[in-house]
Design a protein around this motif. Structure first.
Motif, short mmCIF file in Angstrom:
data_model
loop_
_atom_site.label_atom_id
_atom_site.label_comp_id
_atom_site.label_asym_id
_atom_site.label_seq_id
_atom_site.Cartn_x
_atom_site.Cartn_y
_atom_site.Cartn_z
N PHE A 13 7.52 2.09 -1.52
CA PHE A 13 7.27 0.62 -1.43
C PHE A 13 8.99 0.85 -1.91
N LEU A 14 9.16 1.71 -2.86
CA LEU A 14 10.79 1.62 -3.73
C LEU A 14 11.88 2.24 -2.49
N ALA A 15 11.00 3.41 -1.99
CA ALA A 15 11.86 3.93 -0.79
C ALA A 15 12.10 2.94 0.32
N GLY A 16 11.06 2.58 0.63
CA GLY A 16 11.46 1.45 2.00
C GLY A 16 12.33 -0.48 1.59
N TYR A 17 12.10 -0.42 0.18
CA TYR A 17 13.19 -1.55 -0.24
C TYR A 17 14.36 -1.26 0.03
N ALA A 18 14.84 0.31 -0.62
CA ALA A 18 16.17 0.78 -0.54
C ALA A 18 16.81 0.77 1.09
N GLN A 19 15.76 0.85 2.07
CA GLN A 19 15.75 0.93 3.39
C GLN A 19 15.96 -0.06 4.16
N GLY A 20 15.85 -1.15 2.99
CA GLY A 20 15.58 -2.80 3.78
C GLY A 20 14.07 -2.73 4.52
N GLN A 21 13.13 -1.99 3.84
CA GLN A 21 12.30 -2.36 5.05
C GLN A 21 11.40 -3.29 3.19
N SER A 22 11.45 -3.74 3.03
CA SER A 22 10.49 -4.54 2.63
C SER A 22 9.66 -5.40 2.80
N ASN A 23 9.80 -5.79 3.64
CA ASN A 23 8.79 -6.57 4.72
C ASN A 23 7.58 -6.02 4.86
N ASP A 24 7.43 -4.65 4.77
CA ASP A 24 5.76 -3.99 4.72
C ASP A 24 5.27 -4.51 3.72
N GLU A 175 -1.36 -6.57 3.59
CA GLU A 175 0.60 -6.27 3.79
C GLU A 175 0.60 -5.61 5.39
N MET A 176 1.44 -5.77 5.68
CA MET A 176 1.76 -4.77 6.54
C MET A 176 1.37 -3.28 6.47
N TYR A 177 1.90 -2.66 5.19
CA TYR A 177 2.05 -1.26 5.13
C TYR A 177 0.50 -0.69 5.77
N HIS A 178 -0.26 -1.59 5.26
CA HIS A 178 -1.15 -1.36 5.39
C HIS A 178 -2.83 -1.13 7.00
N GLN A 179 -1.38 -1.70 7.20
CA GLN A 179 -2.12 -2.00 9.29
C GLN A 179 -1.91 -0.87 9.68
N ASN A 180 -2.57 0.16 10.77
CA ASN A 180 -2.91 1.26 11.11
C ASN A 180 -2.24 2.57 10.43
N TYR A 181 -2.71 2.00 8.98
CA TYR A 181 -2.42 3.02 8.04
C TYR A 181 -2.77 4.64 8.72
N PHE A 182 -4.08 4.65 8.79
CA PHE A 182 -4.73 6.18 9.25
C PHE A 182 -4.14 7.09 10.27
N ALA A 183 -3.72 6.17 11.78
CA ALA A 183 -2.86 6.74 12.04
C ALA A 183 -1.25 6.79 12.12
N LEU A 184 -1.03 5.98 11.22
CA LEU A 184 0.70 6.71 11.06
C LEU A 184 0.93 8.10 10.15
N HIS A 185 -0.19 7.93 8.80
CA HIS A 185 -0.83 9.34 8.48
C HIS A 185 -1.06 10.04 8.12
N PRO A 186 -1.50 10.78 9.33
CA PRO A 186 -2.59 11.44 9.79
C PRO A 186 -2.76 12.93 8.63
N ASN A 187 -1.98 13.43 8.03
CA ASN A 187 -2.06 14.02 7.02
C ASN A 187 -1.75 13.71 5.42
N GLN A 188 -1.61 12.52 5.40
CA GLN A 188 -1.57 11.82 4.19
C GLN A 188 -3.14 12.49 3.32
N PRO A 189 -3.37 13.61 1.71
CA PRO A 189 -4.80 14.19 1.42
C PRO A 189 -5.81 12.94 1.61
N TYR A 190 -5.74 11.77 1.63
CA TYR A 190 -7.14 10.62 1.40
C TYR A 190 -7.81 11.01 2.51
#
Length: 220
Positions: A13-24, A175-190
């Motif tokens: 979230f902090l990284a996204g905010y720094a890049q102007g992506q806080s709407n996630d 929140e937007m960052y949860h939408q399509n999370y599986f498809a967008l983060h296939p290699n995430q450990p969880y």
């Protein structure tokens, strides 16, 4: 999703905010219901897996992750994670009943998680991870009860179904960052260790009803 991942999500979230992506972190918008479409709502543990699994079914146009079953208005992920809002992580499915029926969605739902574990799915514990089939009509309630009876009689699970059968009052999109999370983060450990096996289980049960027959595989 899970408390061990909250810190990592905070960093993202902090990284996204720094890049102007806080709407996630703003809640997603619910899609308009198209002519001839129907909508169904389920809760079965972490919504990342259930969203992905349902989205792979023919006739499903869109699946939205969110929160339902509680009393707090417009809850955030962090609030739901305290297990004090009454909400469960849920998905709302927009589908064409001429292509996929409500009983078929129920079949996928009961295959895509363990409906016999009370307030728990794998490593995730709490009422926010409980199993719920929300209904909008008496016909949907009857279909849910029939599906529970069939699941219990099948012997597929060693225990009895504990899924709540609850009228839907309101569904709040996550929140937007949860939408399509599986498809967008296939290699995430969880995703690899918890979500993927659930999606694979759903796919195996719903062969013939999938948009894409290609099997999902684990990442080494």
């Amino acid at each position: 999703m899970k408390k061990i991942h909250l810190y990592a999500l905070s960093l993202l979230f902090l990284a996204g905010y720094a890049q102007g992506q806080s709407n996630d972190h703003a809640p997603a918008k619910l899609p308009d219901l198209k002519s001839g479409e129907a909508v169904a709502t389920f809760a079965g543990g972490c919504f990342w897996a259930l969203e992905e699994g349902m989205n792979q079914l023919k006739g499903v146009r869109e699946v939205v992750s969110g929160y339902a079953g509680g009393t707090v208005k417009n809850p955030t992920y962090e609030q739901v994670g305290t297990d004090r809002t009454g909400h469960a992580e849920s998905v709302q499915v927009y589908y064409d009943p001429k292509v996929v029926s409500y009983p078929q969605l129920l079949e996928a739902f009961f295959a895509g998680h363990d409906p016999t574990t009370l307030n728990r799915q794998g490593p995730d514990a709490g009422r926010d991870y409980r199993s719920v089939a929300f209904y909008r009509t008496p016909e949907e309630k009857a279909a849910i009860m029939a599906a529970i009876k069939e699941t219990n009689e099948s012997g597929h699970y060693s225990g009895k179904v504990v899924t709540e059968v609850t009228p839907l009052t309101v569904f709040y999109p996550a929140e937007m960052y949860h939408q399509n999370y599986f498809a967008l983060h296939p290699n995430q450990p969880y995703i690899q260790s918890v979500s993927l096996p659930k999606v694979q289980k759903l796919r195996k049960a719903m062969v013939g009803h999938l948009k894409n027959s290609t099997s999902l595989t684990m990442v080494d």
